[in-house]
Scaffold this motif. Sequence first.
Motif, short mmCIF file in Angstrom:
data_model
loop_
_atom_site.label_atom_id
_atom_site.label_comp_id
_atom_site.label_asym_id
_atom_site.label_seq_id
_atom_site.Cartn_x
_atom_site.Cartn_y
_atom_site.Cartn_z
N VAL A 245 0.83 -1.22 0.00
CA VAL A 245 0.00 0.00 0.00
C VAL A 245 0.86 1.26 0.00
CG1 VAL A 245 -1.88 -1.18 1.18
CG2 VAL A 245 -0.19 0.06 2.53
N ARG A 246 2.17 1.10 -0.15
CA ARG A 246 3.09 2.24 -0.13
C ARG A 246 3.65 2.50 -1.52
NH1 ARG A 246 7.44 0.48 4.14
NH2 ARG A 246 8.54 2.19 3.11
N ASP A 247 3.98 3.77 -1.77
CA ASP A 247 4.75 4.16 -2.95
C ASP A 247 6.21 4.12 -2.57
OD1 ASP A 247 5.99 5.28 -5.12
OD2 ASP A 247 4.97 7.22 -5.00
N LEU A 248 6.92 3.11 -3.00
CA LEU A 248 8.30 2.91 -2.57
C LEU A 248 9.26 3.93 -3.17
CD1 LEU A 248 8.62 -0.98 -2.60
CD2 LEU A 248 8.01 0.54 -0.71
N THR A 249 8.80 4.75 -4.11
CA THR A 249 9.66 5.77 -4.70
C THR A 249 9.63 7.07 -3.91
OG1 THR A 249 7.97 6.70 -6.17
CG2 THR A 249 9.20 4.78 -6.98
N ARG A 285 16.89 12.16 -0.45
CA ARG A 285 17.25 13.49 -0.98
C ARG A 285 16.01 14.21 -1.50
NH1 ARG A 285 22.27 15.25 -2.95
NH2 ARG A 285 24.07 14.06 -2.24
N LYS A 286 15.15 13.46 -2.18
CA LYS A 286 13.93 14.06 -2.72
C LYS A 286 12.98 14.46 -1.60
CE LYS A 286 11.00 11.36 -4.84
NZ LYS A 286 10.32 10.51 -5.88
N ALA A 287 12.79 13.58 -0.62
CA ALA A 287 11.84 13.86 0.46
C ALA A 287 12.31 15.02 1.33
CB ALA A 287 11.65 12.61 1.32
N LEU A 288 13.63 15.15 1.48
CA LEU A 288 14.19 16.18 2.36
C LEU A 288 14.56 17.46 1.61
CD1 LEU A 288 16.44 13.82 4.49
CD2 LEU A 288 14.39 15.02 5.27
N ARG A 289 14.32 17.48 0.30
CA ARG A 289 14.55 18.66 -0.53
C ARG A 289 15.99 19.16 -0.42
NH1 ARG A 289 9.23 21.89 1.79
NH2 ARG A 289 7.73 20.19 1.46
N LEU A 290 16.93 18.24 -0.52
CA LEU A 290 18.34 18.58 -0.38
C LEU A 290 18.91 19.00 -1.72
CD1 LEU A 290 19.52 15.69 1.98
CD2 LEU A 290 18.80 18.00 2.60
N GLY A 291 19.41 20.22 -1.79
CA GLY A 291 19.99 20.73 -3.01
C GLY A 291 21.45 20.34 -3.15
N ASP A 292 22.05 20.74 -4.26
CA ASP A 292 23.44 20.39 -4.53
C ASP A 292 24.41 21.05 -3.56
OD1 ASP A 292 22.58 18.86 -6.65
OD2 ASP A 292 22.87 20.45 -8.15
#
Length: 354
Positions: A245-249, A285-292
Amino acid sequence: MTSAPGDRQIAVVAFAQTDHRRTSEDLSEVEMLMPVLHEVLDRTGLKTADIDFTCSGSSDYLAGRAFSFTLALDGVGAWPPISESHVEMDGAWALYEAWTKLLTGDADTALVYSYGKSSPGSVRDVLTRQLDPYYLAPLWPDSVALAALQAQALIDSGDTDEPALAAVAARNREAATANPHAQLKEPAPQGDYLVQPLRTGDCPPIGDGAAAVILAAGDRARDLCARPAWIRGVDHRIEAHGLGVRDLTDSPSTRLAAERAGAFERPVDTAELHAPFTAQEVVLRKALRLGDGVVVNPSGGALAAHPIMAAGLIRIGEAAARIHRGESDRALAHATSGPCLQQNLVAVLEGEPR
């Protein structure tokens, strides 16, 4: 609880860890832990009697016996009687409990430690006990196979590919060359597939290790540390138990924990992510909005050393240590537990302006 209420502020004032090894069969848990406890106390000049509260994290499943954490108390010294607690989780959750205890004003100092010996048994089999006991656990899908499902889902969605995962592994291993405690300290080939699309280099090493931190409140923290790492917020969230039931991405629990801990209020300059598999760093990185511009895993992260039950606490300790040394001003630390980033804890730490 997401941030420190009122004026009472809590800081990490000391951090110590073992040199992580593939096996420590010549040492008991107590023998492995004691040097770390002595080191972290020596960094502050405190003695065991000066600690108001002690909290630990470990797993009876790894030790193979019930209430194994009581033996580790021999390394702390439980007489005269101490105020003590234990969580059957990574030490990051023990730190969460200790932080909450200090916020109440019932204590001014706390010792948090955790340890794990993964070498005696099959970690891939042990970790199946975290799964839903009715539908998933009887199938015995191991931790690497489940991480491979997550990695393949990311590849199918276009979020990453195998060369990008190899680059994540290479960057973490290169960073580990500057970490004297890391288990893997040199670049390593990606190796053969363990479970496609994950190769050996995409997975964490199996090893033994321990870590400890000391927390202190207010002026006590300033007395014990030249530049305390103030904990501005901590939060812990959980995904649904059923993987289907989860979106693993994606990792909504990580994003929510970061939001509640205050991570998005101002940019961080450092992030220590508990990502045992390369694909999980992509998700985080995507979930935490970490930039370069954010330095991610300058310690080498869990791909360079992954003592189960201590790796999450080490992420907090490594982030705090960079603040202590003046190498970071605002850092994010992340810890996880369960399959495919099921449980996620986020802490935000800051140093006082220089």
